[in-house]
Design a protein around this motif. Structure first.
Motif, PDB file in Angstrom:
ATOM      1  N   ALA A  34      -2.338  16.022   9.571  1.00  0.00           N
ATOM      2  CA  ALA A  34      -1.404  14.901   9.708  1.00  0.00           C
ATOM      3  C   ALA A  34      -2.098  13.665  10.280  1.00  0.00           C
ATOM      4  O   ALA A  34      -1.790  12.539   9.883  1.00  0.00           O
ATOM      5  N   ALA A  35      -3.030  13.861  11.215  1.00  0.00           N
ATOM      6  CA  ALA A  35      -3.737  12.717  11.805  1.00  0.00           C
ATOM      7  C   ALA A  35      -4.563  11.988  10.759  1.00  0.00           C
ATOM      8  O   ALA A  35      -4.619  10.755  10.739  1.00  0.00           O
ATOM      9  N   GLU A  36      -5.206  12.754   9.881  1.00  0.00           N
ATOM     10  CA  GLU A  36      -6.011  12.136   8.826  1.00  0.00           C
ATOM     11  C   GLU A  36      -5.124  11.393   7.830  1.00  0.00           C
ATOM     12  O   GLU A  36      -5.460  10.305   7.360  1.00  0.00           O
ATOM     13  N   ARG A  37      -3.979  11.969   7.513  1.00  0.00           N
ATOM     14  CA  ARG A  37      -3.042  11.299   6.612  1.00  0.00           C
ATOM     15  C   ARG A  37      -2.552   9.991   7.237  1.00  0.00           C
ATOM     16  O   ARG A  37      -2.468   8.962   6.576  1.00  0.00           O
ATOM     17  N   ALA A  38      -2.203  10.051   8.518  1.00  0.00           N
ATOM     18  CA  ALA A  38      -1.716   8.859   9.208  1.00  0.00           C
ATOM     19  C   ALA A  38      -2.771   7.770   9.213  1.00  0.00           C
ATOM     20  O   ALA A  38      -2.473   6.592   8.967  1.00  0.00           O
ATOM     21  N   GLU A  39      -4.013   8.140   9.484  1.00  0.00           N
ATOM     22  CA  GLU A  39      -5.104   7.167   9.512  1.00  0.00           C
ATOM     23  C   GLU A  39      -5.287   6.509   8.144  1.00  0.00           C
ATOM     24  O   GLU A  39      -5.482   5.292   8.048  1.00  0.00           O
ATOM     25  N   TYR A  40      -5.206   7.318   7.091  1.00  0.00           N
ATOM     26  CA  TYR A  40      -5.382   6.764   5.756  1.00  0.00           C
ATOM     27  C   TYR A  40      -4.219   5.841   5.373  1.00  0.00           C
ATOM     28  O   TYR A  40      -4.422   4.776   4.791  1.00  0.00           O
ATOM     29  N   LEU A  41      -3.008   6.233   5.716  1.00  0.00           N
ATOM     30  CA  LEU A  41      -1.839   5.402   5.411  1.00  0.00           C
ATOM     31  C   LEU A  41      -1.929   4.050   6.111  1.00  0.00           C
ATOM     32  O   LEU A  41      -1.674   2.999   5.506  1.00  0.00           O
ATOM     33  N   LEU A  42      -2.299   4.051   7.381  1.00  0.00           N
ATOM     34  CA  LEU A  42      -2.408   2.799   8.129  1.00  0.00           C
ATOM     35  C   LEU A  42      -3.531   1.932   7.587  1.00  0.00           C
ATOM     36  O   LEU A  42      -3.422   0.704   7.550  1.00  0.00           O
ATOM     37  N   SER A  43      -4.604   2.576   7.140  1.00  0.00           N
ATOM     38  CA  SER A  43      -5.715   1.822   6.561  1.00  0.00           C
ATOM     39  C   SER A  43      -5.322   1.194   5.229  1.00  0.00           C
ATOM     40  O   SER A  43      -5.621   0.025   4.960  1.00  0.00           O
ATOM     41  N   ARG A  44      -4.602   1.944   4.412  1.00  0.00           N
ATOM     42  CA  ARG A  44      -4.226   1.450   3.082  1.00  0.00           C
ATOM     43  C   ARG A  44      -3.168   0.358   3.151  1.00  0.00           C
ATOM     44  O   ARG A  44      -3.251  -0.656   2.458  1.00  0.00           O
ATOM     45  N   PHE A  45      -2.151   0.553   3.991  1.00  0.00           N
ATOM     46  CA  PHE A  45      -1.021  -0.383   4.025  1.00  0.00           C
ATOM     47  C   PHE A  45      -1.086  -1.375   5.184  1.00  0.00           C
ATOM     48  O   PHE A  45      -0.205  -2.212   5.322  1.00  0.00           O
ATOM     49  N   GLY A  46      -2.126  -1.273   6.007  1.00  0.00           N
ATOM     50  CA  GLY A  46      -2.397  -2.304   6.984  1.00  0.00           C
ATOM     51  C   GLY A  46      -1.726  -2.175   8.334  1.00  0.00           C
ATOM     52  O   GLY A  46      -2.237  -2.654   9.330  1.00  0.00           O
TER      53      GLY A  46
END
Length: 345
Positions: free
Chosen positions: A147-159
């Motif tokens: 979940a932490a990796e998913r959260a990091e990727y989502l924040l990176s992609r959508f800003g």
């Protein structure tokens, strides 16, 4: 631990696993692809066979929530005593006959064990960063260890967290090519929908606050509401807040939606809707996805055209607000006076 999905075919209890998560959930037990329920006789003795049998007989979905499961033998590293959430949804043929069950389950044994939960409980949710808060939310929805990796990727992609919540369901699900959908760069449809539900709950809470009293008496709340719903939008939107004689909100509606840099607004449509709602005043709103915090020439011309038409109908245009990045800019404040053509009081 990952959610497992399977199809249960007929009364012989043959499971056809749709994903590989059952291996994490229950171990191999020499099973590849399919498993018979009698490979887990201890579960049947604990009442697990009754639920699918009831689903077959009644044709209705049957749920088992936080059902205790004590396995006789489990591989090293896996707990023998577990709590499972499982649903059995009937599958029907063209004649409406139940031919199988769609099985969706997850291990909820570890709910409450995530390290972020202890911090949230002791220090409060506001002590968590955006990444940690999103991680905890995704974990509770999926119980996935990544979940932490998913959260990091989502924040990176959508800003930003706002960008994640504002993203469309298709864009949340299409973070990776189809063959990579099992990675942390993807979200299931249910997880994506859950994020949108969180955003909608927040939007409605803010909406109730601005609708409960005259809009101008709660301008900071109004700006927070508009910023919350428009700041992360990928395309331009034009909205109108229609107000009654007491300047209370009748409704907030999106009247036009365009590209990333342009929206076509028709004055007659705005005025027609104001007449339908018996509105006495309006506040115009639009966003700049680019973050540019200045009104364009066309924005000003469109505002003046609406003000001119509204004056003829004795409808006041109070302001035109622009949501851009972290700002909510007022045309009245930018011009140093009311919109041109607005009636004097």
């Amino acid at each position: 631990m990952k959610t497992f999905v399977a199809v249960l075919r007929g009364a012989d209890h043959i499971f056809e696993f749709v994903n590989d998560a059952h291996k994490e959930a229950f171990g191999e037990r020499g099973l590849i692809g399919k498993a018979r329920a009698d490979m887990f006789p201890e579960l049947n003795q604990q009442g697990f066979a009754a639920a699918p049998r009831r689903a077959f007989e009644t044709g209705r979905t049957v749920y088992m929530q936080s059902k205790a499961a004590d396995f006789d033998v489990m591989p090293d590293g896996l707990q023998r005593s577990r709590r499972l959430d499982i649903s059995y949804e009937p599958m029907r043929d063209a004649k409406g006959e139940v031919t199988g069950l769609y099985v969706h389950g997850r291990d909820v044994t570890t709910i409450g064990d995530h390290p972020l939960e202890a911090r949230a409980t002791s220090a409060g949710l506001d002590a968590l960063s955006d990444a940690e808060l999103l991680t905890l939310h995704l974990y509770h929805g999926t119980l996935d260890t990544d979940a932490a990796e998913r959260a990091e990727y989502l924040l990176s992609r959508f800003g930003s967290l706002r960008g994640v919540l504002s993203a469309s369901i298709p864009s949340l699900m299409q973070l990776a090519p189809e063959h990579l959908r099992s990675t942390s760069r993807s979200l299931s449809a249910s997880t994506a929908l859950n994020l949108k539900i969180v955003r909608e709950i927040g939007r409605r809470v803010l909406f109730r606050r601005i609708a409960s009293r005259p809009v101008l008496a709660s301008s900071s709340t109004l700006k927070a509401y508009l910023h919350g719903i428009l700041a992360g939008e990928p395309r331009e939107k034009f909205m109108v807040l229609f107000l009654d004689k007491s300047l209370r909100l009748i409704v907030c509606e999106t009247l036009a939606e365009g590209t990333v840099s342009h929206t076509q607004v028709y004055t007659r449509e705005v005025l027609r809707r104001a007449i339908e709602l018996s509105a006495s005043a309006m506040i115009l709103v639009h966003n700049h996805p680019s973050g540019r915090g200045t009104f364009s020439t066309s924005d000003v011309m469109m505002t003046d055209a609406i003000v001119s038409g509204a004056d003829a109908l004795e409808i006041e245009v109070i302001d035109h607000l622009l949501v851009a990045g972290e700002e909510v800019v007022s045309l009245v404040e930018t011009r140093g006076g009311p919109p041109r053509g607005r009636r004097a009081h």
